[in-house]
Write a protein that holds these residues in place. Structure first.
Motif, PDB file in Angstrom:
ATOM      1  N   SER A  24      15.173   9.891  29.276  1.00  0.00           N
ATOM      2  CA  SER A  24      14.827   9.485  28.641  1.00  0.00           C
ATOM      3  C   SER A  24      15.451   8.409  28.050  1.00  0.00           C
ATOM      4  O   SER A  24      15.379   7.720  26.311  1.00  0.00           O
ATOM      5  N   HIS A  25      15.865   8.550  27.907  1.00  0.00           N
ATOM      6  CA  HIS A  25      17.856   7.346  27.046  1.00  0.00           C
ATOM      7  C   HIS A  25      17.284   6.247  27.605  1.00  0.00           C
ATOM      8  O   HIS A  25      16.999   5.168  27.001  1.00  0.00           O
ATOM      9  N   SER A  26      16.369   6.409  29.004  1.00  0.00           N
ATOM     10  CA  SER A  26      15.931   4.751  29.462  1.00  0.00           C
ATOM     11  C   SER A  26      15.240   4.283  29.243  1.00  0.00           C
ATOM     12  O   SER A  26      15.053   2.874  28.537  1.00  0.00           O
ATOM     13  N   MET A  27      13.707   5.184  28.324  1.00  0.00           N
ATOM     14  CA  MET A  27      12.874   5.034  27.318  1.00  0.00           C
ATOM     15  C   MET A  27      13.217   3.938  26.466  1.00  0.00           C
ATOM     16  O   MET A  27      12.448   3.067  25.830  1.00  0.00           O
ATOM     17  N   ARG A  28      14.246   5.119  25.568  1.00  0.00           N
ATOM     18  CA  ARG A  28      14.320   4.566  24.609  1.00  0.00           C
ATOM     19  C   ARG A  28      15.138   2.944  24.443  1.00  0.00           C
ATOM     20  O   ARG A  28      15.376   1.977  23.879  1.00  0.00           O
ATOM     21  N   GLN A  29      16.133   3.016  25.445  1.00  0.00           N
ATOM     22  CA  GLN A  29      16.560   1.483  25.557  1.00  0.00           C
ATOM     23  C   GLN A  29      15.455   0.955  25.645  1.00  0.00           C
ATOM     24  O   GLN A  29      15.806  -0.583  25.294  1.00  0.00           O
ATOM     25  N   LEU A  30      14.394   0.325  26.926  1.00  0.00           N
ATOM     26  CA  LEU A  30      13.856  -0.102  26.669  1.00  0.00           C
ATOM     27  C   LEU A  30      12.668  -0.633  25.635  1.00  0.00           C
ATOM     28  O   LEU A  30      12.673  -1.887  25.340  1.00  0.00           O
ATOM     29  N   ILE A  31      12.188   0.323  24.656  1.00  0.00           N
ATOM     30  CA  ILE A  31      11.779   0.378  23.705  1.00  0.00           C
ATOM     31  C   ILE A  31      12.434  -0.633  22.560  1.00  0.00           C
ATOM     32  O   ILE A  31      12.001  -1.413  22.523  1.00  0.00           O
ATOM     33  N   THR A  32      13.882  -0.654  21.928  1.00  0.00           N
ATOM     34  CA  THR A  32      14.605  -0.774  20.793  1.00  0.00           C
ATOM     35  C   THR A  32      14.794  -2.096  22.031  1.00  0.00           C
ATOM     36  O   THR A  32      15.060  -3.286  20.710  1.00  0.00           O
ATOM     37  N   GLY A  33      14.883  -2.480  22.684  1.00  0.00           N
ATOM     38  CA  GLY A  33      15.295  -3.608  23.727  1.00  0.00           C
ATOM     39  C   GLY A  33      13.804  -4.937  22.868  1.00  0.00           C
ATOM     40  O   GLY A  33      13.925  -5.841  23.195  1.00  0.00           O
ATOM     41  N   PHE A  34      12.620  -4.336  22.129  1.00  0.00           N
ATOM     42  CA  PHE A  34      11.811  -5.421  21.830  1.00  0.00           C
ATOM     43  C   PHE A  34      11.807  -5.359  20.152  1.00  0.00           C
ATOM     44  O   PHE A  34      10.959  -6.521  19.949  1.00  0.00           O
ATOM     45  N   GLY A  35      12.879  -4.339  19.971  1.00  0.00           N
ATOM     46  CA  GLY A  35      13.603  -4.568  18.981  1.00  0.00           C
ATOM     47  C   GLY A  35      12.500  -3.039  17.934  1.00  0.00           C
ATOM     48  O   GLY A  35      12.801  -3.430  16.873  1.00  0.00           O
ATOM     49  N   ALA A  36      11.596  -2.203  18.242  1.00  0.00           N
ATOM     50  CA  ALA A  36      11.334  -1.222  17.704  1.00  0.00           C
ATOM     51  C   ALA A  36      12.779  -0.063  17.480  1.00  0.00           C
ATOM     52  O   ALA A  36      14.121  -0.430  18.036  1.00  0.00           O
ATOM     53  N   ASN A  37      12.610   0.328  16.529  1.00  0.00           N
ATOM     54  CA  ASN A  37      13.913   1.529  16.857  1.00  0.00           C
ATOM     55  C   ASN A  37      12.424   2.854  16.371  1.00  0.00           C
ATOM     56  O   ASN A  37      12.066   3.323  15.192  1.00  0.00           O
ATOM     57  N   PRO A  38      12.178   3.372  17.754  1.00  0.00           N
ATOM     58  CA  PRO A  38      11.613   4.481  18.149  1.00  0.00           C
ATOM     59  C   PRO A  38      12.676   6.170  16.906  1.00  0.00           C
ATOM     60  O   PRO A  38      13.949   5.840  17.378  1.00  0.00           O
ATOM     61  N   THR A  39      11.697   6.704  16.926  1.00  0.00           N
ATOM     62  CA  THR A  39      12.202   7.736  16.471  1.00  0.00           C
ATOM     63  C   THR A  39      12.296   9.163  17.745  1.00  0.00           C
ATOM     64  O   THR A  39      11.121   9.155  18.606  1.00  0.00           O
ATOM     65  N   VAL A  40      13.115   9.358  17.264  1.00  0.00           N
ATOM     66  CA  VAL A  40      13.642  10.447  18.774  1.00  0.00           C
ATOM     67  C   VAL A  40      13.734  11.758  18.366  1.00  0.00           C
ATOM     68  O   VAL A  40      14.578  11.942  17.316  1.00  0.00           O
ATOM     69  N   TYR A  41      12.813  12.610  19.254  1.00  0.00           N
ATOM     70  CA  TYR A  41      13.015  14.141  18.573  1.00  0.00           C
ATOM     71  C   TYR A  41      13.901  14.941  19.769  1.00  0.00           C
ATOM     72  O   TYR A  41      12.924  14.320  20.962  1.00  0.00           O
ATOM     73  N   GLU A  42      15.374  16.002  19.969  1.00  0.00           N
ATOM     74  CA  GLU A  42      15.468  16.110  20.823  1.00  0.00           C
ATOM     75  C   GLU A  42      15.075  17.760  21.085  1.00  0.00           C
ATOM     76  O   GLU A  42      15.418  18.298  19.958  1.00  0.00           O
ATOM     77  N   ILE A  43      14.209  17.822  21.562  1.00  0.00           N
ATOM     78  CA  ILE A  43      13.211  18.407  21.591  1.00  0.00           C
ATOM     79  C   ILE A  43      14.280  20.705  21.999  1.00  0.00           C
ATOM     80  O   ILE A  43      14.207  21.518  21.119  1.00  0.00           O
ATOM     81  N   ASP A  44      15.095  19.953  22.280  1.00  0.00           N
ATOM     82  CA  ASP A  44      15.934  21.559  22.937  1.00  0.00           C
ATOM     83  C   ASP A  44      17.075  21.964  21.486  1.00  0.00           C
ATOM     84  O   ASP A  44      17.546  22.752  21.907  1.00  0.00           O
ATOM     85  N   GLN A  45      17.161  21.302  20.000  1.00  0.00           N
ATOM     86  CA  GLN A  45      17.540  21.138  19.735  1.00  0.00           C
ATOM     87  C   GLN A  45      17.117  21.318  18.063  1.00  0.00           C
ATOM     88  O   GLN A  45      17.684  21.188  17.757  1.00  0.00           O
ATOM     89  N   MET A  46      15.652  21.795  18.369  1.00  0.00           N
ATOM     90  CA  MET A  46      14.818  21.493  17.130  1.00  0.00           C
ATOM     91  C   MET A  46      14.487  23.414  17.539  1.00  0.00           C
ATOM     92  O   MET A  46      14.178  23.855  18.278  1.00  0.00           O
ATOM     93  N   PRO A  47      14.318  23.892  15.947  1.00  0.00           N
ATOM     94  CA  PRO A  47      14.215  25.611  16.162  1.00  0.00           C
ATOM     95  C   PRO A  47      12.621  25.671  16.528  1.00  0.00           C
ATOM     96  O   PRO A  47      12.528  27.079  17.074  1.00  0.00           O
TER      97      PRO A  47
END
Length: 106
Positions: free
Chosen positions: A24-47
């Motif tokens: 997941s971290h790698s995917m975030r890095q790839l996408i932010t590398g293009f200048g995008a700012n993804p919304t990331v939901y850590e589902i193990d921390q969500m009710p």
């Protein structure tokens, strides 16, 4: 389905993740590398994380994370995103979704 749909609507890029997931971290890095700012939901921390996990699995994701949505559409997992990148389609998808406005390969 509605719980996931509600979280991805009106957000250019969404990544469903779990804390400490290196892919997941790698995917975030790839996408932010293009200048995008993804919304990331850590589902193990969500009710309602278990419900989200089940929905993602019903969509065909096993394991459920990372699951990537671009422009409100389910793209898939890391292999799908890498395939889009190799095919030269990822940047255009990010632009169409409004996640990035310009892209200069240089």
């Amino acid at each position: 389905m509605d719980v996931v749909k509600g979280l991805v609507q009106e957000r250019p890029v969404v990544i469903f993740s779990k804390t400490g997931c290196p892919v997941s971290h790698s995917m975030r890095q790839l996408i932010t590398g293009f200048g995008a700012n993804p919304t990331v939901y850590e589902i193990d921390q969500m009710p309602n994380g278990r419900e989200i996990d089940r929905v993602l699995q019903m969509m065909g994701r096993r394991p459920s994370v990372p699951s990537i949505f671009i422009g409100g559409n389910f793209v898939g997992g890391p292999n799908d995103v890498i395939t889009l990148q190799v095919q030269g389609r990822l940047v255009q998808m990010l632009m169409d979704a409004g996640a990035i406005w310009v892209w200069n390969r240089n």
